[in-house]
Every structure is written in structure tokens, then in C-alpha cells.
Enzyme design. Structure first.
Site, short mmCIF file in Angstrom:
data_model
loop_
_atom_site.label_atom_id
_atom_site.label_comp_id
_atom_site.label_asym_id
_atom_site.label_seq_id
_atom_site.Cartn_x
_atom_site.Cartn_y
_atom_site.Cartn_z
N ARG A 258 -25.05 8.73 10.92
CA ARG A 258 -25.69 7.60 11.61
C ARG A 258 -26.75 8.18 12.54
O ARG A 258 -26.45 8.65 13.63
CB ARG A 258 -24.63 6.84 12.42
CG ARG A 258 -25.06 5.47 12.91
CD ARG A 258 -24.10 4.98 13.99
NE ARG A 258 -24.41 5.60 15.26
CZ ARG A 258 -23.52 5.92 16.19
NH1 ARG A 258 -22.24 5.72 16.01
NH2 ARG A 258 -23.91 6.48 17.32
N HIS A 262 -25.14 3.33 17.59
CA HIS A 262 -24.19 2.49 16.85
C HIS A 262 -24.77 1.09 16.68
O HIS A 262 -24.90 0.58 15.57
CB HIS A 262 -22.86 2.42 17.59
CG HIS A 262 -21.95 1.37 17.06
ND1 HIS A 262 -21.36 1.45 15.82
CD2 HIS A 262 -21.55 0.17 17.58
CE1 HIS A 262 -20.62 0.36 15.60
NE2 HIS A 262 -20.73 -0.43 16.65
N TYR A 271 -22.29 10.62 24.32
CA TYR A 271 -21.20 11.31 23.62
C TYR A 271 -21.61 12.32 22.56
O TYR A 271 -20.76 12.97 21.98
CB TYR A 271 -20.25 10.28 22.99
CG TYR A 271 -20.94 9.22 22.13
CD1 TYR A 271 -21.31 9.51 20.83
CD2 TYR A 271 -21.22 7.96 22.63
CE1 TYR A 271 -21.94 8.54 20.04
CE2 TYR A 271 -21.84 6.99 21.86
CZ TYR A 271 -22.20 7.29 20.57
OH TYR A 271 -22.83 6.35 19.81
C1 LIG Z 1 -11.17 -4.76 13.94
C2 LIG Z 1 -12.31 -4.31 14.76
N1 LIG Z 1 -12.10 -3.51 15.81
C3 LIG Z 1 -13.13 -3.10 16.58
C4 LIG Z 1 -14.41 -3.49 16.31
C5 LIG Z 1 -15.57 -3.02 17.18
N2 LIG Z 1 -16.38 -2.09 16.41
C6 LIG Z 1 -17.44 -2.49 15.70
S1 LIG Z 1 -18.09 -1.29 14.77
C7 LIG Z 1 -16.97 -0.16 15.32
C8 LIG Z 1 -17.01 1.24 14.82
C9 LIG Z 1 -17.06 1.27 13.33
O1 LIG Z 1 -17.08 2.58 12.90
P1 LIG Z 1 -17.26 2.92 11.35
O2 LIG Z 1 -16.20 2.21 10.57
O3 LIG Z 1 -17.32 4.38 11.22
O4 LIG Z 1 -18.64 2.24 10.95
P2 LIG Z 1 -20.09 2.61 11.49
O5 LIG Z 1 -20.32 1.74 12.69
O6 LIG Z 1 -20.13 4.05 11.80
O7 LIG Z 1 -21.01 2.24 10.38
C10 LIG Z 1 -16.10 -0.74 16.22
C11 LIG Z 1 -15.00 -0.05 16.92
C12 LIG Z 1 -14.59 -4.35 15.21
N3 LIG Z 1 -15.80 -4.82 14.88
N4 LIG Z 1 -13.54 -4.74 14.45
#
Ligand SMILES: Cc1ncc(C[n+]2csc(CCOP(=O)(O)OP(=O)(O)O)c2C)c(N)n1
Ligand SMILES: Cc1ncc(C[n+]2csc(CCOP(=O)(O)OP(=O)(O)O)c2C)c(N)n1
Ligand SMILES: [Mg+2]
Ligand SMILES: [Mg+2]
Lengths: 363, 326, 326, 363
Positions: A258, A262, A271
Site C-alpha cells: 500500500r 490507509h 507507524y
Molecule cells: C470488521 C471491521 N473491523 C474494522 C474495520 C476498520 N478498518 C477498515 S480497513 C481496516 C484495515 C484493513 O486492512 P487490510 O485487510 O489489510 O486491507 P487494506 O486496508 O490494507 O487494503 C480496518 C481495521 C472494518 N472496516 N471492518
């Protein structure tokens, strides 16, 4: 049977065009020029769209969104390897795939402006689900779609995207288990971009790979260089072929990074280091793939310039259209709670419209 | 017409809908060969095959999430939660997706599915097998919550739920599964979702209830009426959400007194919403506070003490007395 | 005394409790290095280390289930859900275990833990980031549900929540996180859980609210009072469950009129329970129906239409007018 | 790095005493006679308790419960391999382990009679959690306990039991992932008894084993003959040693069979054959282990008879005690909602006591 090895599992990694531009010719897929150029075009469209959206967000003209810069190869290559009958199920970082399947930047701008209209741009027949924010929950819908296809004798498959963090959720596990038991034609693609907001992969899981999680379900699984268009094409095509042939699901770990924040609400400097980001900028997919096209004589600076101008014009049109939209029905939320409006909701709508000094209009 | 218990009646409704409509499919834990732990899906797999009556792996979010996908693809899934006590593992799928697809996409996507679950006390089972938490579903716009009270209305409502274009949580009062039988016509019957039913007209006081409590209410009202000569109107809510305010308000305007009987814990229960609607539309007609006879605000006890928790004829009679004497 | 916003105030309370009590530990998604997506845990990992301020894998049931285990073992976990919209993945852990351990074991086991979560509108984010579903927690006896409204009471209540011997769901109105600052004493302050607060005395009408709606209410009441000369009493609920009936009833008996403002969807919301308690204890004092100003019974819209959903000064003023004019 | 195997995983099965009584002497653990006899005694106690409970249930003297007949080796051997500081976290089919850890049949009778008193027999210091009915959810509590121990510098470990069906739940996955990331000292034991109520293992999962699910977390994992006391002892001891040494979690699949109904509310004839059950009766653990003891000269018919008489007396005592209990506080549910009683609950208690014609007594 005493202490005895009863099963062995191997895990493969696939890379065809490495980050220095070196090609493994034996593994090179035979893609026609038009297909290659389309991949490039959509990757660029996604990248340029990100830039524009970031701009708009910084000016307060849209809300929070998550850029997919650096991950374009995964989404675009996959979507272009799919058939129209195949379903696309995404999380929120697959802009390129959505654009391939007919979503417009306009739709995305509306959505990121907090307008449900943004999810109403494509008809259901196009088989592209809206973005899914509850991490990993979409995978179960993908299994349901896959089962339905199988049940209805439909030949298609389902591609379900998620992140690396998503693999920690119970829903990830339940989805892979259901898909494997039902032999549902679903390709799960985990975009391992190394981070889930501020949490690095190694705090997310103890396993060295995401791909090996497929072993838990006796599901074919592979780790792929997600910044390598050619490897992604080969892995996805194999998985789709298996799914189309009734041979069930596959798990693909697409290793990427990424490159940006985020979402626009996030500050990666809290971080992680710029050095780490810079290392990965060296491996990013568009530059690498452009090198490949150039070697094939399919690309040069002039074509690049022309493409950029064309994309800019296309994006401008969508942004202009977005900014000129005024037909937002203020009481729309009342329209879509149920197919038929219950009395209580009708009354609340009236209450609302009166409170803003308008006549009730159940349009 | 055959005399059926509620299990048989729901089974009949589902069997007929599966015959009517190929897109209806059933899934859940043990719903296939075993016919469900309460036998509500008994025999359906034999008729319609393993592809339409599916034993799933043991995972509630999985069952519900997959059902949502099926609904999006044009099937009409009827998913069973083995007990409502385990349905909370899937709330995020219902709150987050089933309830929202229509709104999220301004009607491009819809999610017609039924989530069936036995709920409430009455089976001398272990913990988590006796709760009444209909509010956890009812507080989510986009979901409908239906609770039958007799074999005949259960059959007519399950058919309506399956045909409904929106997601329906269908809560089956397990205490009433085999408690009594009723004539249920073989020919199709459908009851509208969103309509309460006046099961007994009266002029002195309104009692509102639903599910298994209906029988206790009827017993209490009968004895009370005989003893006091008071004329009691009884409303069977049938749909918890969207709630039929009109029927409730018309009755309370007529009687001026109201007792609500719910098996759920008292605080933040459906009775509170009914009181709020009476407050909105009929406050000035009230001659006494609306009384709530409910489960108490405790962790639903295991079956040894279930009787202290669930509304009894005695507690209902007390409330009738107090409300009439106020 | 420093002027702090709510984020800083909660942070201060938690920092001090971690210093006071070694057994307090924090866990959740991004609560460590990042300090939480709203920075409520900012700096805590630096002070107390990775063992006491833990970034967890992305799994809500995991976070809550592990917290329950920690609580059983004598730690005092303070778990963060990144947004309340994702807390539903863990309801079964709270409903099924945290709320029940004391009852299940007649006091042998207890589960002192805090489940923090930002909730409600106000951050222009995507879907699932704006709901107010406090009822989904409040309808479960065994859980306490606390919602602060200002930096100072947020700090005093988070301390109380951490010290509470029972599980507390601590819902933080994210709209108020940075909306304003307030003097917060450095020295320990604790507010009792279960007590509402009369923030403004008055004699003509009672307004009850909590969380972010308190500010809107105060604005509306001020303007209304200035315009009409009416004397408005304002109650800040602070604890949703167990609810402080006494304070509510005393006020309504005095004023005879009441408006409740809630951001949650109307039906089956906390306001309904408040109305039910007024009905129980003060019905005959009412000179007008209790009015509810609430979110509408719709799927909480994305932020473009958030304003149509969330109670506004105008809607509150209308309700004040109507209730006084009734 | 082209298409290349990047990891290989092997899976072991362990059996020491097979179902014909053949012993693999190289693998035989060195257990002293007393320990062996204790294992036998507790297996018999669990088996005889099941029989009595079934009887009581059929007479309506207790409610629904799930017998553990056929699975006694797993629970008993494990519990006797644990230290007192180790935590026992169970589902609902580990009666033998509970008896080892000090629970009485009396407690179980109370519990299965719907009395919360049944969960209040052992003090918390004994580190035995009450039964957990929400399938798989207990595994996360086990991880929390494990983390707490590690955090507090406690040397113990946690053993967490579940069934085969339990592995399908999201909570199973989240627990194994958390445990592996945190290196929590938790031993997960899946009692693979082939059935989850009416659902056979092969409809529950597509994988051939449960053990291989550990690979998803890079967690040591092994499949064990769960009807073989010796194999169970070796596998659990290894896992406990690792946990006690700070080396993190283990997943053990213990292969066994649920010889009786799921619970007393269930009728297996609906979904499986008597032949299948009979085949597994041949492999059941008690007979097999008795043969081992006999060969060692530790057991014979006379000793068996004496033990049965002793167990019967013990069980009789508990049943008698259970049936003579009358000290049930009718309003106890009000006592344990919160540490301090809120006004609303106090009022409801009064309302309740008045309704049953008693005085309020907040004892
Ligand atoms: C069930 C749930 N918990 C927390 C969140 C908040 N949240 C949104 S994206 C994210 C991180 C996602 O990480 P990843 O699966 O690696 O996807 P990326 O954002 O890196 O594409 C979090 C914690 C959410 N959207 N849904
Ligand atoms: C979350 C949840 N869903 C459903 C149930 C109902 N139920 C109780 S036991 C059981 C089957 C468990 O199978 P398995 O894990 O193999 O354990 P076994 O009963 O065979 O010991 C089911 C479905 C439950 N208790 N919890
Ligand atoms: Mg990621
Ligand atoms: Mg099993």
C-alpha cells in the site's frame, strides 16, 4: 500406525516479470497486444483517478477514501481476465477492477461524497457488488453467489477481494470453509499490501504467508507477486479455469504494498518509514509493466503522453459531471428501507419534510 | 384441513413454497437429514434434495453471509439458526448487509431472505436456549421481525416471509412448537406482514402480546373475564417491526387501559416501544399507566428457575387488576 | 486544570488508571503505535509498553473474547472497537459471556472489562461509521452502557468504568471528540455509573439527552429559553443502562412535560424505555405526550445526508414548541 | 523467483496402542503405575456417570445433557497430564477432565438440572471455567487466559477443548490466530468425534484432517488417536512442555467417536447406522486401555468389580445429595446481574417476590 507423516503440503510462489524487469520467458502468458495495452490503460486510469480523488479530498470536495496506488496490477489484471458472467466482489481497494467492469469515476466520487447514488450506477446484471466495508464479510456473500451460480447451472465464477488484515477475521475462515465444502466457484484474492492501517503483517499473523492458509481447507493456494501483471494473469486464469470447470475454489495471496495512506484520514508517518515506502516504490507495478511493453515495442513516451491526456480528459468529464449534480433527493433514505413503505416511516417522512419546510412528496 | 402443531404448520408452509418456487432454498445446521433439531424442516431434503435443503458447516455468520449472497443472486434462502441464542454471531451480517443492500444501492440490490430461529423458554435445555431478544433485530430498520403465535398464523406468516422482497427475521416461539394443535388448511394462506390481529374484542382493557405469551394471556384473560365480568380486548402483535401502530392505538383509544406482556427482559424491550407509540397517539385516552408484564432485567435463568422469569397467569392477572383498579 | 477535548480527556483518564493499576491493559486494532484511529490511546504504548497496549489482529470477536479471558484471569482489559459499526461482530461474546459470567456462576466468576467504541455521526466517513445502536448493548442485563457528553465527564466516567466490577460498554460520541474543550482537573475525578445529571434546572419542561445530542439540546434550549422565557430542565443521561429512573421521574413530575432527544433510530430506541418509565411512575403528571426527537427509522444514511437524519436544533425547537403548546 | 516451492509442511499422526491392543514399545511413555491406574479410574468414573445421568434424564430428574461416552481417554488423559496451575477450558463434552480437576458429579447434576449452582461448586482458584455452550467461543477466552498468564509471569498453560464442528466457527480461527501471534501458552484440543449432531466430518470440512488447520498459523499441530491413552499422553505432554517453556500454542486433533447421542434430545438413528457405531465400539478407549493394564499385571476382573462398586457408591452419594438439595433461592437471578443492585432490579425483585406472595428478602 505409529508416529508417522500422513500428509505433506507444498506451497508455490509465482513471479514472471521481476522488479528489475527480468522476464521468465518459459512462464510468459500469451496475451495479445490489445489485452496488454488495456491492462496498462486501466492501471493508469486507476492511478490517475487516485491522484485526482486525493486532490478533491484535500479540498473537502469529497470525504474519506482509500487509495489503491501501487496495487493496480492485482485488480486490473484480474478483472480483465474475468468473463462478464463472473461476479466481482470487492472490499474497498479495487478501484481498477471496478473501472474495468464498467463503474465510472463519477460513481466513486458520488460514493465518497457520501451519496448512496454512487452505488446505483451499475445495474445488478453487471454482477459487481458495491464496496464492502465490514472487513472480510464480503467473502461469505461471494460464497453465496458462487453456490447460487452452481445451483442455477450458471458457468461463471466469483472473484472476492480482501486485504491481508482481512484474513484475521472469522468471516474469512468461514467463507473459505464453506467454499471448500460446497466446491463453490470462488477465487479469493488477498491483497497482501503488508499493512492493515498501522498493523504490519507480522503482527497480524504468525504464518509466513497468507497462501498457506488455504491448506486448512485443502484448497488450491498460491502466493503471487501482485505487482507482476503477468504472474497475476497466469494465477487468476488458472483459478478461473478451475472454477469454470466445476473444480471449486482457490486462494491467491497477491503480494504488494500500500504505497499511500490507509485512507485519507490516516498518516502513515505515525507507524512506518519513508525508506520502506521508497523501497516498494521501486517494485511498483506500472513502471515495471511499462518496461515490458516498451521491450515489446508497444509503448513509448509519445504514447504515454497521449494516454495521460486522454485519461485527464476522461477524469475531468466525470469530475465536472459530479460537481454539477444537483438532483439529490433529500428524503431518499425513506425510499429504500423496504419495498413498501410502512405507515410509521411515511409519517416520519412527513415529519421530516415539514421540519425542513417542504411538502410531503412520496416520489 | 388437518390439525397441526406449529412445527408441522411451518413445515407445511415451507414445503409448499418450495414446490411453488424453485428459487426457495433452505440451509442451516442439521436442517437436512435430521430435519432440524426441532424437526421444522423434516422431510424437506428427501423431497427437494441436498442442493435445496443443505446441511451447512457449524458457522452462523457463514450461514447468514452465504444466504445474503444467494439472495443477491436471485435465490430465496430460508436460513435456520439452531437457537436464537446463537444468532448473535450473525448480527453483523444482518445489520451490516441484509438490512442495508436496498438503501445502500438505492434499490439496485435487494436481499429477500428469511432468517428463522426458535426463541424463548420452554424446552428444559442448557444456557443460551431460552432468551427472547427480538429487539436486537427490531432496532435495525431494513429488517422485518415476525413472530407467530399459533400453527395457523405461523404457516400463513412463513409463506408471507418467504415472498417478502425484504429480509425477514422469523422468530418461532419454541414453547409453542408442540404445545397445541390447530386446524390448518392445506390450501394456501398468507397473512400480511406488518398487521397485528385483534384476537378477542373487548371494551375495558387492551392486552397486547405475541409469541408464546399469547396463550398465557388468553388463559389469564379468560379466567379474569369470567371472574370479574370485565371485557378484555386481546391483540396479537404478529409483526414486531414494522409495528402496526394503528391497531394498537385504535384499541387503546377505545379501552383506555393497556397491559403488555412480553417474554423479553423488561428494559429496552418491545413493550417500551408500544408504550412510546401509545404515548404519541393516545396518551390522553389513558386512564391508567400502561402495565408491562415481562421477563425481569436479569440474565435469563437456566430452566430450573425459568418459571420465575417468564410471565405467568398470576402476574398477568395482577397487572389486569391493578390497571383496572387504578 | 487544562483545557482538553474529549479525546485528550479519555486519554488522561486511561493513562492515570494504567499508572494506578498494573492490571489495566489496552487492546484493539491500531491502538498501539498509531494511538487509535482517533488517537484516544495516543502515547500509551510508549509509556506502558507493547505488553500493556497491544495492537491486535483485525478481529473483533477475537479482541472481545480474549478480553473476557483476561478479565477472568484478573486483568482489567480495556478493549477498543475501532467503530461501533464493527462491534456487532462481538455481540455474542458480550451477550453470551461477559454479561453472564457472574450469573452463570453465582458470583464465582466475574468479568470486569471495558469495551470502548466511538459511535454516532460526525466524521464524514464511509458506511458503518455513523450509527447509534446503544440499545443492542443496553437490552442485555449484566452489561452497563455508559455514554459521556463532555471531556470532563468522559474522563470521570472512563475511570469509573475501568474500576467497575462488571463489564461496561463505553460508547464515545465521536462527533464530540474534538468539537470543544473543557477544563479537566489533573487530579482524579470519578463519576458514579448509573447516575444521570441535571445539567440545567428548569420548571416548564424536561429535556433528556445523552452523548453528542447534549450540545444540540443545549443550543436549542438556550435559544428557545431566550425567545420564549420558558424554563427548561436538561438531563444528561450519562448511563443508558442501568438507567437512573429516579432523576428522570423527579424532573418530569416537576415539569409535566418532556422531550427526549436521541441520535439512534426512533423505534426500539432508548427514548422508548424512558417513556415507559415515565409511564410507570409519572404518567398522571404528564400534561402532554412525551416527544421524541430522534434519528428516523431508516438505514443511517451516508454522510451526504447525515444532517437529515441526526436531530437538529430546528427539530428540537419544534418539539419544545409542540410539547409546551399541547 | 519463478514458479517455485517456497514452503513445505508435513503432518504427523500418533498412535502407540492400537485398537487391537498392539503396542509400539519404542513410543511408550514411562508412566508410573499409580498414574496409569488413575487414568483408568477417572475414565470409568466418567463412563459410569454418563450411564447414571442418562438414567436420571430419562426419568425427567435432570434436563438435557451431552454424554461423553467413548471420548473419555482424551479428557482424562489430558487433565491428568496438566499441572494444577494450568487452566482447563472446556466445551461441554469433557466430563472426565472436570472430574479430574475436582468438579463433582453433584455439580454436574445441578447444572443439568438447570441450576446455576452447578457452576459454583469449584472456586475460581481451581482454574476450571464452567462449560461453554456457544460453540468455539471458549477458545478466545483460553487465549486471553494464556496471555494473562504470560503477562503475569505465570508458568502455567491453558488447555482448550472443542469438537470437530467447532473448527468451522470464525472464533476457532480468530483464537488460533491470536494465540499464534501472541505466542500464548494454549493447547487447543479438537475432539474429532466424527459428528456435529447430524453433520458428518466430511460435510463440516473439505480437509482430510483437522490437524492441518494449524499450518494456517504456523502452529505445531498433530493428529492423535484420541482413543489411545498413551498417544494422548505423549502428545499433550509435548504440547504442555512447549507451552510451559514459552514456546507458544499447539493444535491437537484427537480422533475419536461420539458413541452415544449428541445430547439426550437427539436421536442418532435419524442420520447414522448402528453398524457404524458398532465399528467404533470396537475401538473405544476403556477396553483398549484395560487390556494394556492387564498385560502389565495391573488389572483383573476382581479389581474391576471392586472399582465398579466403589464408583457406584460415589455416584450414589452425589445423586442422593443432589436429590436432597432444597436450599434453592428462588430469586437468586436478581442477585448476580451486577455486583451492586440497581434500583430498577431491586424494584423488580420486590415485584417478583410479591407476585409469589413472599416478603422481599435481599439476602
Ligand atoms: C470488521 C471491521 N473491523 C474494522 C474495520 C476498520 N478498518 C477498515 S480497513 C481496516 C484495515 C484493513 O486492512 P487490510 O485487510 O489489510 O486491507 P487494506 O486496508 O490494507 O487494503 C480496518 C481495521 C472494518 N472496516 N471492518
Ligand atoms: C455457536 C453455536 N451454534 C450452534 C450451537 C448448537 N450446537 C450445540 S453442539 C453442536 C454441534 C457441535 O459439534 P462438535 O463441535 O463436533 O462437538 P460435539 O458435539 O461433537 O462434541 C451444535 C450445532 C451452539 N451450541 N453454538
Ligand atoms: Mg493490508
Ligand atoms: Mg463432533
Amino acid at each position: 500406525m505409529p508416529r508417522e507423516t500422513i500428509a505433506e503440503f507444498g506451497l508455490e510462489h509465482l513471479q514472471i516479470l521481476d522488479d528489475t524487469g527480468k522476464l521468465d520467458a518459459k512462464l510468459e502468458p500469451k496475451l495479445d497486444d490489445a489485452h496488454l495495452l488495456e491492462i496498462y490503460r486501466y492501471m493508469m486510469l486507476a492511478r490517475e483517478s487516485d491522484k485526482r480523488m486525493l486532490n478533491l479530498q484535500r479540498q473537502g470536495r469529497i470525504g474519506t477514501f482509500g487509495p489503491s496506488t501501487g496495487q493496480e496490477a492485482i485488480a486490473v489484471t484480474t478483472a480483465l481476465a474475468m468473463n462478464d458472467e463472473d461476479w466481482l466482489v470487492g472490499a474497498f481497494r479495487e478501484l481498477g477492477a471496478r473501472l474495468v467492469r464498467g463503474e465510472t469515476l463519477l460513481g466513486n466520487l458520488l460514493l465518497y461524497n457520501g451519496c448512496e447514488e454512487g452505488n446505483a450506477v451499475l445495474p445488478a446484471e453487471k454482477r459487481v457488488l458495491p464496496i464492502n466495508i465490514i472487513v472480510a464479510s464480503q467473502n461469505l456473500q461471494a460464497v453465496g453467489l458462487g453456490y447460487a451460480m452452481k445451483h442455477q447451472g450458471d458457468k461463471g465464477a466469483v472473484v472476492s477481494f480482501m486485504g491481508d488484515g482481512a484474513t484475521s477475521e472469522g468471516d474469512f475462515h468461514e467463507a473459505l470453509n464453506f467454499a471448500s465444502v460446497w466446491r463453490a466457484p470462488v477465487i479469493f484474492i488477498s491483497q497482501n499490501n503488508q499493512w492493515a492501517i498501522s498493523v504490519p503483517r507480522e503482527k497480524q499473523m504468525h504464518s509466513q504467508t497468507i497462501a498457506q492458509k488455504g491448506i486448512a481447507y485443502d484448497m488450491p493456494c498460491i502466493q503471487v507477486d501482485g505487482n507482476d501483471v503477468l504472474a497475476m494473469h497466469v494465477a487468476v486464469t488458472e483459478a478461473l479455469d478451475r472454477a469454470h470447470a466445476g473444480e471449486g475454489p482457490t486462494l491467491i495471496e497477491a503480494v504488494t504494498y500500500r504505497l499511500m495512506m490507509h485512507t485519507t484520514a490516516d498518516d502513515p508517518r505515525k507507524y512506518r518509514s519513508e525508506e520502506e515506502e521508497n523501497e516498494w516504490w521501486e517494485k511498483e507495478p506500472i513502471k515495471r509493466f511499462r518496461g515490458y511493453l516498451e521491450k515489446k515495442g508497444l509503448w513509448d513516451d509519445k504514447r504515454e503522453e497521449a494516454l495521460l491526456a486522454e485519461l485527464k480528459a476522461q477524469i475531468d468529464t466525470d469530475v465536472k459531471e459530479f460537481e454539477s449534480r444537483t438532483d439529490f433527493k433529500v428524503d431518499a433514505p425513506f425510499d429504500y428501507v423496504y419495498a413498501e413503505e410502512p405507515a410509521e416511516i411515511a409519517q416520519q417522512r412527513t415529519e421530516f419534510l415539514e421540519s425542513i419546510g417542504k411538502e410531503a412528496n412520496h416520489g | 384441513m388437518a390439525k397441526l402443531n406449529m412445527v408441522q404448520a411451518i413445515n407445511l408452509g415451507m414445503k409448499q413454497e418450495m414446490a411453488n418456487d424453485d428459487s426457495v432454498i433452505m440451509l442451516g445446521e442439521d436442517v437436512g437429514v435430521d430435519g432440524g433439531v426441532f424437526r421444522v424442516t423434516d422431510g424437506l431434503q428427501e423431497i427437494y434434495g441436498e442442493d435445496r435443503v443443505m446441511d451447512t458447516p457449524l458457522a452462523e455468520s457463514g450461514i447468514v453471509g452465504a444466504s445474503i449472497g444467494m439472495a443477491l443472486a436471485g435465490l430465496k434462502p430460508v436460513a435456520e439458526m439452531q437457537f436464537s441464542g446463537f444468532s448473535y454471531l450473525a448480527i453483523h451480517q444482518m445489520e451490516g448487509h441484509a438490512a442495508r443492500y436496498r438503501s445502500r444501492s438505492q434499490g439496485v440490490w435487494t436481499c429477500p431472505m428469511v432468517l428463522r430461529m426458535p426463541y424463548g423458554g420452554g424446552v428444559r435445555a442448557l444456557e443460551h436456549h431460552s432468551e427472547s431478544r427480538e429487539v436486537l433485530w427490531a432496532h435495525n430498520p431494513g429488517l422485518k421481525v415476525v413472530i407467530p403465535s399459533t400453527p395457523r398464523n405461523a404457516r400463513a406468516l412463513i409463506v408471507a416471509a418467504i415472498r417478502d422482497p425484504d429480509p425477514v427475521v422469523f422468530m418461532e416461539p419454541k414453547h409453542s412448537y408442540r404445545a397445541f394443535k390447530e386446524e390448518v388448511p392445506e390450501a394456501e394462506e398468507v397473512l400480511p406482514i406488518g398487521k397485528a390481529r385483534v384476537v378477542q374484542e373487548g371494551s375495558d382493557l387492551t392486552v397486547i402480546a405475541w409469541g408464546a405469551a399469547m396463550r398465557t394471556v388468553q388463559k389469564a384473560a379468560k379466567a379474569f373475564g369470567e371472574k370479574t365480568g370485565k371485557s378484555i380486548e386481546i391483540i396479537d402483535l404478529l409483526t414486531i417491526s414494522p409495528m402496526d401502530t394503528e391497531t394498537i392505538v385504535a384499541s387503546v383509544k377505545k379501552t383506555g387501559r393497556c397491559v403488555i406482556v412480553q417474554e423479553a427482559v423488561r428494559s429496552f424491550g418491545p413493550a417500551s416501544e408500544i408504550i412510546a407509540r401509545i404515548n404519541d397517539h393516545a396518551l390522553m385516552y389513558l386512564e391508567a399507566p400502561v402495565a408491562r408484564v415481562t421477563g425481569f432485567d436479569v440474565v435469563t435463568p437456566n430452566f430450573f428457575r425459568e418459571k420465575m422469569y417468564v410471565p405467568t397467569v398470576e402476574r398477568i392477572s395482577d397487572a389486569l387488576n391493578q390497571t383496572l383498579d387504578f
